[in-house]
Design an enzyme around this catalytic site. Structure first.
Site, mmCIF file in Angstrom:
data_model
loop_
_atom_site.group_PDB
_atom_site.id
_atom_site.type_symbol
_atom_site.label_atom_id
_atom_site.label_comp_id
_atom_site.label_asym_id
_atom_site.label_seq_id
_atom_site.Cartn_x
_atom_site.Cartn_y
_atom_site.Cartn_z
ATOM 1 N N LYS A 202 -7.566 -12.828 4.751
ATOM 2 C CA LYS A 202 -7.420 -11.418 4.389
ATOM 3 C C LYS A 202 -8.289 -10.594 5.325
ATOM 4 O O LYS A 202 -9.511 -10.792 5.393
ATOM 5 C CB LYS A 202 -7.841 -11.209 2.934
ATOM 6 C CG LYS A 202 -7.751 -9.748 2.508
ATOM 7 C CD LYS A 202 -8.039 -9.573 1.028
ATOM 8 C CE LYS A 202 -7.940 -8.113 0.643
ATOM 9 N NZ LYS A 202 -8.234 -7.917 -0.784
ATOM 10 N N LYS A 254 -2.795 -11.668 4.791
ATOM 11 C CA LYS A 254 -2.670 -10.259 4.424
ATOM 12 C C LYS A 254 -3.450 -9.400 5.398
ATOM 13 O O LYS A 254 -4.599 -9.751 5.698
ATOM 14 C CB LYS A 254 -3.244 -10.106 3.018
ATOM 15 C CG LYS A 254 -3.253 -8.723 2.482
ATOM 16 C CD LYS A 254 -3.815 -8.773 1.096
ATOM 17 C CE LYS A 254 -3.921 -7.353 0.584
ATOM 18 N NZ LYS A 254 -4.661 -7.303 -0.646
HETATM 19 C C1 PBG Z 1 -8.561 -6.135 -3.452
HETATM 20 C C2 PBG Z 1 -7.194 -5.878 -2.944
HETATM 21 C C3 PBG Z 1 -6.812 -4.906 -2.012
HETATM 22 C C4 PBG Z 1 -5.442 -5.039 -1.838
HETATM 23 C C5 PBG Z 1 -5.029 -6.060 -2.670
HETATM 24 N N1 PBG Z 1 -6.125 -6.590 -3.331
HETATM 25 C C6 PBG Z 1 -7.582 -3.843 -1.370
HETATM 26 C C7 PBG Z 1 -8.683 -4.144 -0.483
HETATM 27 O O1 PBG Z 1 -8.982 -5.288 -0.148
HETATM 28 O O2 PBG Z 1 -9.335 -3.176 -0.104
HETATM 29 C C8 PBG Z 1 -4.597 -4.216 -0.931
HETATM 30 C C9 PBG Z 1 -3.134 -4.275 -1.175
HETATM 31 C C10 PBG Z 1 -2.351 -3.242 -0.455
HETATM 32 O O3 PBG Z 1 -2.877 -2.477 0.364
HETATM 33 O O4 PBG Z 1 -1.132 -3.176 -0.720
HETATM 34 N N2 PBG Z 1 -8.555 -6.505 -4.795
#
Ligand code: PBG
Length: 333
Positions: A202, A254
């Protein structure tokens, strides 16, 4: 003297495989299926009506009723699963709402399970929606995200979410050791059958922008001390290897579209299913370009999702899941 034979270029005609819609359909290497798509859903505490998001056209924060309707619709359309994010009314430094068995996320899980008739319910396992500083973990006395103290909270949160009936927990906090710690906590509480979807790779991405409105994030600053640097690809393989060793059931990359190389590299080595999350900013870019007429919306959405599948993801989280499932049904897939 004999005339030399006429040159017979082109020597091959790959275009023959593109001559008609029927031939193209026959030879397509990659197809979208509703079952491979996961629908993220937001549910907010204390709402009386669904609230539209300004940065994500067509996406809402749900009430109990509208959440249950969306889950039932997803199940009916054959979508593969739903992924829940909850927005609590109150937040504190340690994210107490995340471990409250009657908190909004645990409740939303019960509502979704009730409406889903067996549809996999994935719950976000992270503290960022519940902390008043917006970080994915708890902070130490110097204001840094405290990895190991956070793991303790994740373990407790995992037991609460699994106890509420979540089939899958999406471990999205990017703490070191989170899969192992969460697996151990789940197993010790008799939740051996609850799956862990590891947000293995991520990245600290600007493309999460609209999501932060969707969950009313309190974050100031960034997550660069725990989410990955967009410059690094090899590091993703290290994260994946660790998560697999710790017991991840599914590994996820992601964002998706700006990281297709990472999706492909992970899918090539992972011994479990590879997922990819087409995030809020990627969604918003396509929607914005389509709204101006710059691109054809439906074609662009199908192309984007097909590209993520082609790169090797077998599961795709996308805000278009239900809509695309409807298109696929219309087209007879
Ligand atoms: C954190 C989380 C995020 C997203 C999913 N889970 C935000 C981040 O890491 O700041 C982002 C998902 C998206 O942008 O569609 N719990």
């Amino acid at each position: 003297m004999l005339a030399s034979p006429a040159p017979s270029f082109p020597v091959a005609r790959p275009r023959r495989l593109r001559t008609t819609p029927g031939i193209r359909r026959l030879v397509a290497e990659t197809r979208l299926h509703a079952a491979d798509l996961v629908q993220p859903l937001f549910v907010a505490e204390g709402l009386t009506r669904p609230r539209a998001l300004t940065l994500m056209p067509g996406v809402v924060q749900h009430t109990r009723d509208s959440l249950q309707a969306a889950v039932a619709e997803a199940a009916e359309l054959g979508v593969g699963g739903v992924m829940l994010f909850a927005v609590p009314e109150e937040r504190d430094a340690v994210g107490s709402g995340a471990v409250d068995p009657d908190g909004i996320l645990a409740q939303a899980i019960r509502w979704a399970v009730e409406a889903g008739d067996g549809l996999p319910v994935i719950a976000d396992l992270c503290l960022d929606e519940f902390t008043d500083h917006g970080h994915c973990g708890v902070l130490d006395e110097r204001g840094r995200v405290d990895n190991d103290a956070t793991l303790e909270v994740y373990g407790e949160m995992a037991r609460v979410l699994a106890g509420a009936g979540a089939h899958v927990l999406g471990a999205s906090g990017m703490m070191d050791g989170q899969i192992g710690a969460t697996r151990a906590a789940l197993d010790a509480a008799g939740h051996e059958d609850t799956l862990l979807l590891a947000y293995a790779a991520k990245y600290a991405s600007a493309f999460y922008g609209p999501f932060r409105e969707a969950v009313e994030s309190a974050l100031v600053g960034d997550r660069r001390t725990y989410q990955q640097d967009p410059a690094n690809g090899r590091e993703a393989l290290r994260e994946v290897a660790l998560d697999l060793a710790e017991g991840a059931d599914i590994v996820m990359v992601k964002p998706a579209l700006t990281y297709l190389d990472v999706v492909a590299a992970v899918a090539a080595v992972a011994s479990v299913p590879t997922a990819a999350y087409l995030v809020s900013g990627e969604f918003a870019m396509v929607e914005a370009a389509a709204a101006t007429g710059a691109i054809d919306r439906r074609t662009a959405i199908v192309e984007a999702l097909t590209s993520v599948r082609r790169a090797g993801a077998s599961v795709i989280a996308t805000y278009w899941a239900a809509e695309v499932a409807r298109w696929l049904r219309e087209e007879g897939h």
